[in-house]
Design a protein around this motif. Structure first.
Motif, short mmCIF file in Angstrom:
data_model
loop_
_atom_site.label_atom_id
_atom_site.label_comp_id
_atom_site.label_asym_id
_atom_site.label_seq_id
_atom_site.Cartn_x
_atom_site.Cartn_y
_atom_site.Cartn_z
N ALA A 81 0.85 -1.19 0.00
CA ALA A 81 0.00 0.00 0.00
C ALA A 81 0.88 1.24 0.00
O ALA A 81 2.01 1.23 0.51
CB ALA A 81 -0.90 0.00 1.23
N PHE A 82 0.38 2.31 -0.57
CA PHE A 82 1.09 3.57 -0.51
C PHE A 82 1.10 4.10 0.92
O PHE A 82 0.17 3.85 1.70
CB PHE A 82 0.42 4.62 -1.41
CG PHE A 82 0.63 4.40 -2.88
CD1 PHE A 82 1.89 4.55 -3.45
CD2 PHE A 82 -0.43 4.04 -3.69
CE1 PHE A 82 2.07 4.35 -4.81
CE2 PHE A 82 -0.25 3.84 -5.05
CZ PHE A 82 1.01 3.99 -5.62
N ASP A 83 2.15 4.83 1.26
CA ASP A 83 2.21 5.48 2.57
C ASP A 83 0.96 6.33 2.77
O ASP A 83 0.56 7.09 1.88
CB ASP A 83 3.44 6.37 2.67
CG ASP A 83 4.74 5.59 2.77
OD1 ASP A 83 4.68 4.38 3.06
OD2 ASP A 83 5.81 6.18 2.55
N GLY A 84 0.36 6.18 3.91
CA GLY A 84 -0.81 6.99 4.25
C GLY A 84 -2.13 6.42 3.81
O GLY A 84 -3.19 6.96 4.17
N ALA A 85 -2.12 5.32 3.03
CA ALA A 85 -3.38 4.79 2.49
C ALA A 85 -4.32 4.32 3.61
O ALA A 85 -5.48 4.73 3.67
CB ALA A 85 -3.10 3.65 1.52
#
Length: 216
Positions: A81-85
């Motif tokens: 997952a992308f950071d902050g997702a």
């Protein structure tokens, strides 16, 4: 809040590019990766029509799709997952918003994507390829998401990463916020009709209070 998943919440777009490229090569279609990339975000039926010649032998289309599924499946346990997702999904849920994942991925693929997200506590409901008759840029998957959430278009916001997301939302009457992590330019997303643009979901999370997600 309706979220696209591939390229928006989970870093998969370029994996899809490479695995579609290889699937095409296995069936003697030499398609530049840039052309494949432009089609990512469509359903597989439209992607093949976009990337391959119109006069091709279509009897092999199902086999090409199967080849892509197999190749992409090799990455499922390594998806990130992308950071902050996950934090963004939880921020939305914490504001009392229903969080809907709107994806045309298969049920099995969605399980891998949701495992990568690791935010089950924030997700209200999710869609899959079984839920829509026609894939993006048709509005079907967005309309299914609205139905699942029990809400109207004017009370929803969509977050996506491709022009196909923006176009599908326009047809469904839902404003689309776009992130740049899918590899599509700011200009193209704005021209397609995105109501706001962010570098990533982490950027959107940092600017959450002033974003369209909270009505601003």
């Amino acid at each position: 809040m309706i979220f696209d998943v591939d390229g928006t919440l989970v870093d998969t777009n370029y994996i899809h590019v490479v695995t579609w490229w290889e699937a095409f090569r296995q069936y003697e279609h030499d398609v530049p990766m840039a052309r494949v990339h432009r089609a990512i975000g469509m359903g597989s039926d439209k992607l093949l029509d976009h990337a391959l010649p119109e006069d091709r032998d279509r009897t092999a289309d199902d086999e090409i799709r199967a080849a892509h599924r197999h190749l992409y499946g090799e990455f499922w346990t390594r998806l990130r997952a992308f950071d902050g997702a996950a934090e963004l999904l939880r921020a939305c849920a914490g504001r009392g918003l229903k969080v809907v994942l709107a994806s045309s991925a298969s049920e099995r693929e969605m399980r891998a994507l949701r495992a990568a997200l690791d935010a089950e506590d924030a997700i209200t409901v999710a869609t899959s390829s079984d839920d829509a008759e026609e894939s993006k840029p048709a509005p079907d998957i967005v309309q299914v998401a609205l139905t699942r959430a029990g809400t109207r278009p004017e009370r929803a916001v969509f977050v996506g990463d491709t022009v196909w997301d923006v176009q599908a939302c326009a047809k469904a009457g839902v404003p689309c916020v776009a992130v740049l992590t899918g590899g599509i330019s700011r200009h193209e997303l704005a021209e397609a009709g995105a109501v706001a643009l962010y570098e990533s979901v982490a950027d959107l999370l940092r600017r959450f209070d002033d974003s369209p997600l909270t009505g601003h």
